[in-house]
Design a protein around this motif. Structure first.
Motif, PDB file in Angstrom:
ATOM      1  N   GLN A 124       0.015  -5.063  23.334  1.00 32.09           N
ATOM      2  CA  GLN A 124      -1.084  -5.564  24.332  1.00 32.09           C
ATOM      3  C   GLN A 124      -3.327  -6.344  22.989  1.00 32.09           C
ATOM      4  OE1 GLN A 124      -2.833  -2.127  26.165  1.00 32.09           O
ATOM      5  NE2 GLN A 124      -0.855  -1.824  27.171  1.00 32.09           N
ATOM      6  N   VAL A 125      -2.170  -5.942  21.987  1.00 30.00           N
ATOM      7  CA  VAL A 125      -2.495  -7.222  21.007  1.00 30.00           C
ATOM      8  C   VAL A 125      -2.318  -7.724  19.697  1.00 30.00           C
ATOM      9  CG1 VAL A 125      -4.247  -6.241  18.932  1.00 30.00           C
ATOM     10  CG2 VAL A 125      -4.049  -4.151  20.880  1.00 30.00           C
ATOM     11  N   THR A 126      -2.819  -9.134  20.103  1.00 28.69           N
ATOM     12  CA  THR A 126      -2.353 -10.055  19.917  1.00 28.69           C
ATOM     13  C   THR A 126      -2.486 -10.014  18.322  1.00 28.69           C
ATOM     14  OG1 THR A 126      -4.073 -11.241  20.454  1.00 28.69           O
ATOM     15  CG2 THR A 126      -1.818 -11.048  22.025  1.00 28.69           C
ATOM     16  N   ARG A 127      -3.055  -9.629  17.837  1.00 35.36           N
ATOM     17  CA  ARG A 127      -3.710  -9.843  16.819  1.00 35.36           C
ATOM     18  C   ARG A 127      -3.449  -9.235  15.878  1.00 35.36           C
ATOM     19  NH1 ARG A 127      -6.674 -14.311  15.210  1.00 35.36           N
ATOM     20  NH2 ARG A 127      -6.049 -13.982  12.668  1.00 35.36           N
ATOM     21  N   ARG A 128      -2.671  -8.650  14.893  1.00 37.14           N
ATOM     22  CA  ARG A 128      -2.215  -7.202  14.470  1.00 37.14           C
ATOM     23  C   ARG A 128      -2.117  -7.559  12.421  1.00 37.14           C
ATOM     24  NH1 ARG A 128       1.198  -7.532  18.957  1.00 37.14           N
ATOM     25  NH2 ARG A 128       3.203  -8.627  17.008  1.00 37.14           N
ATOM     26  N   LEU A 129      -2.137  -6.463  12.547  1.00 37.03           N
ATOM     27  CA  LEU A 129      -1.717  -6.749  10.498  1.00 37.03           C
ATOM     28  C   LEU A 129      -1.149  -5.568  10.309  1.00 37.03           C
ATOM     29  CD1 LEU A 129      -5.314  -6.406   9.706  1.00 37.03           C
ATOM     30  CD2 LEU A 129      -4.124  -8.706   9.798  1.00 37.03           C
ATOM     31  N   LYS A 130       0.373  -5.988   9.737  1.00 41.66           N
ATOM     32  CA  LYS A 130       0.790  -4.969   9.283  1.00 41.66           C
ATOM     33  C   LYS A 130       0.533  -4.232   7.952  1.00 41.66           C
ATOM     34  CE  LYS A 130       5.238  -8.118  11.301  1.00 41.66           C
ATOM     35  NZ  LYS A 130       6.171  -8.308  11.692  1.00 41.66           N
ATOM     36  N   VAL A 131       1.142  -3.147   8.330  1.00 46.35           N
ATOM     37  CA  VAL A 131       0.100  -2.532   6.870  1.00 46.35           C
ATOM     38  C   VAL A 131       1.117  -1.647   6.382  1.00 46.35           C
ATOM     39  CG1 VAL A 131      -1.869  -1.239   6.516  1.00 46.35           C
ATOM     40  CG2 VAL A 131      -2.145  -2.874   7.944  1.00 46.35           C
ATOM     41  N   PRO A 132       1.496  -1.681   5.260  1.00 51.34           N
ATOM     42  CA  PRO A 132       2.434  -1.425   4.551  1.00 51.34           C
ATOM     43  C   PRO A 132       1.962   0.400   4.367  1.00 51.34           C
ATOM     44  CG  PRO A 132       1.978  -3.101   2.973  1.00 51.34           C
ATOM     45  CD  PRO A 132       0.705  -3.019   4.134  1.00 51.34           C
ATOM     46  N   ALA A 133       2.518   1.365   4.517  1.00 51.69           N
ATOM     47  CA  ALA A 133       2.689   2.622   4.649  1.00 51.69           C
ATOM     48  C   ALA A 133       2.266   3.325   3.192  1.00 51.69           C
ATOM     49  CB  ALA A 133       4.378   3.489   4.589  1.00 51.69           C
ATOM     50  N   VAL A 134       1.823   3.274   2.411  1.00 48.54           N
ATOM     51  CA  VAL A 134       1.265   3.168   1.277  1.00 48.54           C
ATOM     52  C   VAL A 134      -0.781   2.510   1.499  1.00 48.54           C
ATOM     53  CG1 VAL A 134       1.660   1.207  -0.593  1.00 48.54           C
ATOM     54  CG2 VAL A 134       1.079   3.143  -1.521  1.00 48.54           C
ATOM     55  N   GLU A 135      -0.829   1.948   2.293  1.00 48.23           N
ATOM     56  CA  GLU A 135      -2.297   1.337   2.127  1.00 48.23           C
ATOM     57  C   GLU A 135      -2.175   1.980   3.228  1.00 48.23           C
ATOM     58  OE1 GLU A 135      -3.871  -0.294   0.455  1.00 48.23           O
ATOM     59  OE2 GLU A 135      -2.890  -2.481  -0.425  1.00 48.23           O
ATOM     60  N   GLN A 136      -1.324   2.144   4.486  1.00 47.00           N
ATOM     61  CA  GLN A 136      -1.956   3.719   6.050  1.00 47.00           C
ATOM     62  C   GLN A 136      -2.855   4.632   5.074  1.00 47.00           C
ATOM     63  OE1 GLN A 136       0.190   3.408   9.093  1.00 47.00           O
ATOM     64  NE2 GLN A 136       0.925   1.236   8.027  1.00 47.00           N
ATOM     65  N   ARG A 137      -1.844   4.924   3.996  1.00 40.06           N
ATOM     66  CA  ARG A 137      -2.173   6.420   3.798  1.00 40.06           C
ATOM     67  C   ARG A 137      -3.340   6.302   2.990  1.00 40.06           C
ATOM     68  NH1 ARG A 137       3.291   6.796   3.111  1.00 40.06           N
ATOM     69  NH2 ARG A 137       2.931   5.974   0.690  1.00 40.06           N
ATOM     70  N   ALA A 138      -4.139   5.261   1.926  1.00 39.72           N
ATOM     71  CA  ALA A 138      -5.175   5.170   1.145  1.00 39.72           C
ATOM     72  C   ALA A 138      -6.359   5.530   2.023  1.00 39.72           C
ATOM     73  CB  ALA A 138      -5.119   3.915   0.469  1.00 39.72           C
ATOM     74  N   TYR A 139      -5.974   4.014   2.944  1.00 36.20           N
ATOM     75  CA  TYR A 139      -6.870   3.815   4.203  1.00 36.20           C
ATOM     76  C   TYR A 139      -7.635   5.466   4.775  1.00 36.20           C
ATOM     77  CZ  TYR A 139      -7.843  -0.861   3.505  1.00 36.20           C
ATOM     78  OH  TYR A 139      -8.284  -2.693   2.706  1.00 36.20           O
ATOM     79  N   ALA A 140      -6.342   6.243   4.947  1.00 38.46           N
ATOM     80  CA  ALA A 140      -6.923   7.770   5.988  1.00 38.46           C
ATOM     81  C   ALA A 140      -7.664   8.393   4.854  1.00 38.46           C
ATOM     82  CB  ALA A 140      -5.285   8.051   5.755  1.00 38.46           C
ATOM     83  N   ASP A 141      -7.477   8.401   2.956  1.00 33.65           N
ATOM     84  CA  ASP A 141      -8.206   9.184   2.524  1.00 33.65           C
ATOM     85  C   ASP A 141      -9.164   8.187   2.757  1.00 33.65           C
ATOM     86  OD1 ASP A 141      -5.879  10.048   1.623  1.00 33.65           O
ATOM     87  OD2 ASP A 141      -5.501   9.206   0.109  1.00 33.65           O
ATOM     88  N   ARG A 142      -9.886   6.906   2.089  1.00 30.42           N
ATOM     89  CA  ARG A 142     -11.171   6.148   2.484  1.00 30.42           C
ATOM     90  C   ARG A 142     -11.811   7.354   3.687  1.00 30.42           C
ATOM     91  NH1 ARG A 142      -7.519   2.009   0.944  1.00 30.42           N
ATOM     92  NH2 ARG A 142      -8.485   1.354  -1.416  1.00 30.42           N
ATOM     93  N   LEU A 143     -11.241   6.897   4.772  1.00 34.24           N
ATOM     94  CA  LEU A 143     -11.777   7.772   6.229  1.00 34.24           C
ATOM     95  C   LEU A 143     -11.915   9.055   6.260  1.00 34.24           C
ATOM     96  CD1 LEU A 143     -12.467   7.649   9.470  1.00 34.24           C
ATOM     97  CD2 LEU A 143      -9.883   7.926   9.836  1.00 34.24           C
ATOM     98  N   GLN A 144     -11.405   9.921   5.886  1.00 33.89           N
ATOM     99  CA  GLN A 144     -11.238  11.126   5.350  1.00 33.89           C
ATOM    100  C   GLN A 144     -12.421  11.124   4.218  1.00 33.89           C
ATOM    101  OE1 GLN A 144      -9.945  14.246   7.247  1.00 33.89           O
ATOM    102  NE2 GLN A 144     -11.898  15.271   6.411  1.00 33.89           N
ATOM    103  N   ALA A 145     -12.794  10.470   3.512  1.00 32.12           N
ATOM    104  CA  ALA A 145     -14.043  10.510   2.639  1.00 32.12           C
ATOM    105  C   ALA A 145     -15.157  10.375   3.339  1.00 32.12           C
ATOM    106  CB  ALA A 145     -14.439  10.050   1.371  1.00 32.12           C
TER     107      ALA A 145
END
Length: 258
Positions: free
Chosen positions: A17-38
């Protein structure tokens, strides 16, 4: 009780449903998860779980929004989807740098919907008619003009002009708000991704005109948008900047549309 693992099924809906999407690599997904948690830890929300959270990287080389979820505090945050955005661009009067922090989406700052009207520069600042404006209230923002400093600004997340400004999402271009693709706006609105407090108020019997009757409310509705800055000094391949043709078409004064 609904199995919280079903919350990850929203990934399929996002992809469809979302037409503008970014393909974020798994390692980057984990890095942003860490930023979110912090960021959550810094606001005594480190145990937050069981609800969706929206994360925005305001860094000039990224300009991206991510939706995350985890079922329990012991789980790792997992990405649902990501899209390009535009946050505050300094350098002009009344333009703020989008503030960092954790912001709560609450009916105390009631959302509204776009009328789809054009401003003096023929820009539909809030996008097409009926797009939802997510209002996070007053925030302390850094002035991007003059001598700088801190002032109050109204922090909102909303769609933008579909003809001129949506094509240039991915660079700083707003007066301080978070501009998002129309399809992402519709997605967040339809599933109530940030509507935990709105839903509670509606369930108590309060009539809320801003909530559509055909919405498909998720059991894992959240209430927080988290803004971080990854401090990147170069643009990652997964977050491409808009092309020169799109930028060349932007009318003068268009960044003042917020």
């Amino acid at each position: 009780m609904v199995d919280p693992r079903r919350a990850f099924a929203l990934r399929d809906a996002f992809a469809q449903q979302v037409t503008r999407r970014l393909k974020v690599p798994a390692v980057e997904q984990r890095a942003y998860a860490d930023r979110l948690q912090a960021a959550l830890d810094g606001q005594t929300l480190g145990g937050l779980s069981g609800e969706y959270v929206v994360l925005v990287d305001r860094n000039a080389n990224v300009q991206a929004l991510f939706i995350y979820f985890r079922a329990t505090p012991s789980d790792t945050w997992q990405m649902i989807g990501a899209s390009p955005v535009s946050t505050g661009r300094p350098g002009e009067y009344d333009h703020f740098i989008t503030p960092l922090g954790v912001f709560e989406h609450t009916p105390a700052n009631m959302d509204f919907r776009s009328e789809g009207t054009q401003n003096d520069n023929h820009i539909r600042g809030y996008g097409q008619r009926d797009m939802r404006i997510f209002d996070f209230g007053w925030a302390q923002g850094q002035r991007g003009w003059g001598k700088g400093g801190i002032s109050e600004m109204r922090l909102q997340m909303h769609a933008t002009d579909p003809d001129w400004l949506e094509p240039v999402l991915g660079i700083r271009h707003s007066k301080g708000c978070v501009r998002i693709p129309a399809s992402l706006n519709t997605f967040l609105d339809h599933y109530g991704i940030l509507d935990a407090e709105y839903a509670a108020l509606a369930e108590s019997g309060k009539s809320l005109w801003v909530l559509k009757s055909n919405r498909q409310m998720t059991p894992w509705a959240g209430r927080y948008i988290v803004v971080v800055d990854s401090q990147r000094e170069s643009r990652p391949a997964w977050a491409p900047a808009p092309g020169g043709k799109a930028l060349a078409k932007v009318p003068a004064g268009a960044s003042s549309a917020d």
